[in-house]
Scaffold this motif. Structure first.
Motif, PDB file in Angstrom:
ATOM      1  N   ALA A  32       0.556  -0.796  -0.122  1.00  0.00           N
ATOM      2  CA  ALA A  32       0.110  -0.042  -0.064  1.00  0.00           C
ATOM      3  C   ALA A  32       0.903   1.385   0.351  1.00  0.00           C
ATOM      4  O   ALA A  32       1.872   1.500   0.475  1.00  0.00           O
ATOM      5  N   LYS A  33       0.818   2.323  -0.783  1.00  0.00           N
ATOM      6  CA  LYS A  33       1.243   3.335  -1.196  1.00  0.00           C
ATOM      7  C   LYS A  33       0.272   4.708  -0.349  1.00  0.00           C
ATOM      8  O   LYS A  33       1.312   5.736  -0.143  1.00  0.00           O
ATOM      9  N   SER A  34      -0.971   3.818   0.370  1.00  0.00           N
ATOM     10  CA  SER A  34      -1.810   5.288   0.609  1.00  0.00           C
ATOM     11  C   SER A  34      -2.756   4.692   1.844  1.00  0.00           C
ATOM     12  O   SER A  34      -3.239   3.317   1.018  1.00  0.00           O
ATOM     13  N   LEU A  35      -2.288   5.408   2.524  1.00  0.00           N
ATOM     14  CA  LEU A  35      -3.197   5.016   4.521  1.00  0.00           C
ATOM     15  C   LEU A  35      -3.857   5.369   5.168  1.00  0.00           C
ATOM     16  O   LEU A  35      -3.979   6.997   4.740  1.00  0.00           O
ATOM     17  N   ALA A  36      -5.113   5.224   5.179  1.00  0.00           N
ATOM     18  CA  ALA A  36      -5.631   5.996   6.342  1.00  0.00           C
ATOM     19  C   ALA A  36      -6.275   5.359   7.459  1.00  0.00           C
ATOM     20  O   ALA A  36      -6.678   4.425   7.776  1.00  0.00           O
ATOM     21  N   PHE A  37      -6.338   6.012   8.717  1.00  0.00           N
ATOM     22  CA  PHE A  37      -6.280   5.223   9.736  1.00  0.00           C
ATOM     23  C   PHE A  37      -7.599   6.512  10.247  1.00  0.00           C
ATOM     24  O   PHE A  37      -7.797   7.735   9.987  1.00  0.00           O
ATOM     25  N   PRO A  38      -8.519   5.631  11.175  1.00  0.00           N
ATOM     26  CA  PRO A  38      -9.617   6.469  11.571  1.00  0.00           C
ATOM     27  C   PRO A  38      -8.795   6.907  13.554  1.00  0.00           C
ATOM     28  O   PRO A  38      -7.641   6.297  13.971  1.00  0.00           O
ATOM     29  N   ALA A  39      -9.766   7.887  14.116  1.00  0.00           N
ATOM     30  CA  ALA A  39      -8.861   7.738  15.314  1.00  0.00           C
ATOM     31  C   ALA A  39      -9.103   6.780  16.533  1.00  0.00           C
ATOM     32  O   ALA A  39      -9.971   6.545  17.174  1.00  0.00           O
ATOM     33  N   ILE A  40      -7.600   5.568  16.802  1.00  0.00           N
ATOM     34  CA  ILE A  40      -8.824   4.439  16.877  1.00  0.00           C
ATOM     35  C   ILE A  40      -8.547   4.714  18.573  1.00  0.00           C
ATOM     36  O   ILE A  40      -7.788   5.754  19.856  1.00  0.00           O
ATOM     37  N   SER A  41      -9.449   4.277  18.939  1.00  0.00           N
ATOM     38  CA  SER A  41     -10.042   4.270  20.901  1.00  0.00           C
ATOM     39  C   SER A  41     -10.301   5.613  21.232  1.00  0.00           C
ATOM     40  O   SER A  41     -10.664   5.149  22.237  1.00  0.00           O
ATOM     41  N   CYS A  42     -10.652   6.328  20.183  1.00  0.00           N
ATOM     42  CA  CYS A  42     -11.109   7.943  20.902  1.00  0.00           C
ATOM     43  C   CYS A  42     -12.710   7.769  20.731  1.00  0.00           C
ATOM     44  O   CYS A  42     -13.531   8.274  20.967  1.00  0.00           O
TER      45      CYS A  42
END
Ligand code: ADP
Length: 171
Positions: free
Chosen positions: A109-119
């Protein structure tokens, strides 16, 4: 600050990136919040693949296909439940970001998106969680030169504002 780290507000299930991260629970069998949204958008094949994985310990990550999502892969990671900060929550949350980034990069993967983990239901204080996210990614991204962009996705303005304050103070 690494210019590959970008903030945005929106629904992570809509993003046409190579991989999105799911804030899952240890069963990997689906749940509420972003986990529920990802399973709804990906379709039932995602749950079938997750069932075969046999769960995931807190702080670790597992890779699946994205099925009907625009994203090719989903990295499922399990954030810590907040118990006041004395049970290794910060290190576990940092592990989520570190391991998810490594797994996505190793999958190409060259692009990745995170949610606000544990929030969400896991109750981690938002400012502190944002600081862990930003500092961990800034430390780890130099290991993955082929990763082009990592989005920190805020679903609501409260999280977006916390990320902005955090990026401003770390930069
Ligand atoms: P956790 O159990 O790790 O706390 P939650 O899913 O309850 O996970 O919440 C994590 C974060 O994801 C929260 O900030 C929540 O607002 C956000 N979120 C919920 N749905 C989405 C979505 N579709 N896209 C991006 N972020 C989302």
């Amino acid at each position: 600050m690494d210019p590959r780290i970008r903030l945005m507000q929106g629904d992570i299930t809509r993003l046409a990136v190579d991989a999105i991260v799911n804030a899952a629970n240890e069963s990997l069998l689906g749940g509420g919040g972003v986990d529920g949204a990802i399973h709804r958008a990906a379709g039932p094949e995602l749950l079938v693949e997750c069932c075969r994985l046999g769960g995931c310990p807190t702080g670790q990550a597992r890779l699946t296909q994205g099925y009907r999502l625009p994203a090719r892969f989903v990295v499922h990671t399990v954030g810590p439940v907040w118990h006041g900060g004395g049970r290794g929550e910060a290190e576990l949350l940092a592990s989520c970001y570190r391991n998810s980034l490594a797994l996505a990069a190793q999958a190409g993967a060259k692009s990745l998106a995170f949610p606000a983990i544990s929030c969400g239901v896991y109750g981690y204080p938002v400012e502190e969680a944002c600081r862990v996210a930003v500092t961990t990614l800034a430390e780890e991204l130099p290991l993955w030169p082929e990763m082009e962009v990592v989005y920190l996705v805020a679903f609501d303005k409260r999280v977006l504002d916390a990320y902005h304050r955090c990026l401003g103070s770390v930069a």
